[in-house]
Design a protein around this motif. Structure first.
Motif, short mmCIF file in Angstrom:
data_model
loop_
_atom_site.label_atom_id
_atom_site.label_comp_id
_atom_site.label_asym_id
_atom_site.label_seq_id
_atom_site.Cartn_x
_atom_site.Cartn_y
_atom_site.Cartn_z
N GLU A 29 0.83 -1.21 0.00
CA GLU A 29 0.00 0.00 0.00
C GLU A 29 0.86 1.26 0.00
O GLU A 29 0.33 2.36 -0.07
CB GLU A 29 -0.90 -0.02 1.25
N ASP A 30 2.16 1.08 0.08
CA ASP A 30 3.07 2.22 0.29
C ASP A 30 3.76 2.72 -0.96
O ASP A 30 4.69 3.52 -0.88
CB ASP A 30 4.12 1.86 1.34
N GLY A 31 3.34 2.26 -2.12
CA GLY A 31 3.91 2.74 -3.37
C GLY A 31 4.90 1.80 -4.02
O GLY A 31 5.25 1.98 -5.19
N MET A 32 5.38 0.79 -3.29
CA MET A 32 6.39 -0.11 -3.86
C MET A 32 5.84 -0.90 -5.05
O MET A 32 6.41 -0.90 -6.14
CB MET A 32 6.91 -1.07 -2.79
N VAL A 33 4.73 -1.59 -4.85
CA VAL A 33 4.13 -2.37 -5.93
C VAL A 33 3.58 -1.45 -7.01
O VAL A 33 3.68 -1.75 -8.21
CB VAL A 33 3.01 -3.29 -5.35
N GLN A 34 3.02 -0.32 -6.60
CA GLN A 34 2.49 0.64 -7.57
C GLN A 34 3.60 1.12 -8.51
O GLN A 34 3.37 1.31 -9.71
CB GLN A 34 1.86 1.83 -6.84
N THR B 234 2.05 5.71 -7.41
CA THR B 234 3.21 5.51 -6.54
C THR B 234 3.34 6.63 -5.51
O THR B 234 3.48 6.36 -4.30
CB THR B 234 4.49 5.46 -7.40
N LEU B 235 3.29 7.87 -5.96
CA LEU B 235 3.53 8.99 -5.04
C LEU B 235 2.41 9.12 -4.02
O LEU B 235 2.67 9.25 -2.82
CB LEU B 235 3.68 10.28 -5.84
N SER B 236 1.17 9.10 -4.46
CA SER B 236 0.06 9.27 -3.51
C SER B 236 -0.02 8.11 -2.53
O SER B 236 -0.40 8.30 -1.36
CB SER B 236 -1.27 9.45 -4.25
N SER B 237 0.35 6.91 -2.97
CA SER B 237 0.37 5.76 -2.05
C SER B 237 1.43 5.96 -0.98
O SER B 237 1.19 5.72 0.21
CB SER B 237 0.65 4.47 -2.82
N ALA B 238 2.62 6.41 -1.39
CA ALA B 238 3.70 6.64 -0.44
C ALA B 238 3.35 7.75 0.54
O ALA B 238 3.58 7.64 1.75
CB ALA B 238 4.99 6.97 -1.18
#
Length: 392
Positions: free
Chosen positions: A112-117, A132-136
């Motif tokens: 949920e932190d952008g890694m997979v995104q 990626t950015l908004s998840s992080a």
């Protein structure tokens, strides 16, 4: 006959929220419209091993999916844009399969932190949900609070401490705050490592607990009142659900309480006036936009006795079972679970099309021979009617 869209649903993950992901993924996979979508389950074990899973969906729900070796094929998403999908490994034989979108149903770190995104976006695959950015940013309680405050939404007074800081440094930072205090990891989901403390003597142990889950901890002043939530669905035009309310019986809303609710009652809709509900919805929308969210997210806020709205946190992949808070708030405006999932996927495909158009535009600008290059687009996403507006 219209070709079904191939949707890879990612589930599991090497996260403390692995079990929750399995329940969410089971609900998502079971409720996706099989007339429109070919679902491809991509499971990630707690140890971080990836498989394409071809077995019974019920084994995802009960957690035994990865023991079903006959139906588990080693696989991973390829970062290569030509592949535009995932790779399966059959010993010396490699099979590449193209997909139309990837739908991460992963909670917490490494999902949920952008890694997979980031991997999905690197591969040029349309992504269902926040980028990626908004998840992080959503995972980082400190940075999301700073951006929410810049957007005009009140946040709790807080301080951040990092691993390695001395007890004196921690006490000095906390000394600027009023007890009781909440201490939690800066980047973790479902309230792991959360403590509520009432005096300085409890501070060091609470920080130590939080740092077991991250290298930074945030110390926040307690906000009097109760928590409310708001479900949002959309990229540019937003569909906003009814607001819900969490009623607690003198307990902390930690991981165990979130999923047992032994001392919790969720009121949907919240027991607040229509005008207050609209204020909460507007604050949630402001936060969603400030963090650059796309697709969907749940925004959690506090409502104080004197009517102040204070930001708590945002969940960019909230619980997705058919009885979770996120879909329930959208049920309140007349959407079914299947419709919610369909809109999520269409939003991801819409965003992917926008990126393709931008790529074509840039290629055309650089080479006159490319200016006439075209791509075939799907019918554009059409938002729901005006009944699904912020007023609910």
């Amino acid at each position: 006959m219209k070709t079904k869209k191939k949707i890879a649903v990612l589930f599991g993950g090497c996260s403390t929220e692995y079990d929750v992901s399995l329940q969410s993924a089971y609900a998502v996979i079971s409720n996706l419209d099989k007339q429109k979508y070919q679902v491809i389950p991509l499971g990630i074990t707690e140890d971080g091993v990836w498989y394409r899973y071809n077995g019974s969906y019920g084994k995802i729900k009960d957690g035994s999916w990865c023991e079903d070796k006959e139906n588990c094929v080693s696989a991973c998403i390829s970062p290569d844009r030509e592949t535009h999908g995932f790779v399966e490994f059959y010993g010396d034989i490699i099979n590449c399969e193209r997909i139309d979108a990837a739908f991460p149903v992963l909670h917490g770190k490494c999902g949920e932190d952008g890694m997979v995104q980031g991997l999905i976006q690197l591969a040029g695959i349309p992504l269902v949900g926040c980028d990626t950015l908004s998840s992080a940013l959503g995972m980082d309680k400190d940075k999301s609070h700073k951006l929410a405050e810049l957007a005009g939404v009140e946040v709790p007074k807080s301080a951040v401490v990092k691993a390695g800081e001395s007890a004196e440094q921690i006490r000095a930072k906390a000394g600027l705050l009023q007890y009781p205090l909440y201490v939690k990891p800066v980047r973790a989901g479902s309230s792991f490592g959360l403590s509520k403390i009432y005096r300085q003597e409890e501070l060091e142990a609470a920080v130590k607990t939080a740092l077991e889950h991250d290298d930074s901890a945030i110390i926040e002043e307690n906000i009097e009142g109760f928590e409310v939530g708001c479900s949002i669905l959309g990229n540019n035009q937003l569909i906003i659900g009814r607001v819900d309310e969490i009623q607690l019986e003198d307990v902390i809303f930690d991981y165990e309480e979130k999923y047992t609710q032994d001392h919790t009652t969720i009121h949907m809709p919240a027991r607040i006036s229509k005008a207050m509900e609209q204020r909460v919805q507007q604050a949630a929308a402001d936060i969603y936009k400030a963090l650059g969210c796309k697709g969907f997210a749940r925004v959690d806020l506090f409502l104080t006795p004197d009517g102040r709205i204070v930001f708590n946190e945002i969940n960019t992949i909230p619980g997705m079972t058919d009885c979770s808070r996120y879909p329930k708030m959208l049920y309140g405006i007349g959407m079914s679970f299947g419709e919610i999932l369909d809109q999520m996927i269409q939003l991801g495909l819409e965003e992917g099309q926008a990126e393709d158009r931008e790529s074509v535009r840039k290629e055309g600008a650089g080479d006159g021979n490319e200016a006439s290059k075209t791509i075939e687009l799907q019918e554009p996403y059409r938002p729901y009617s005006d009944r699904y507006n912020a007023a609910g």
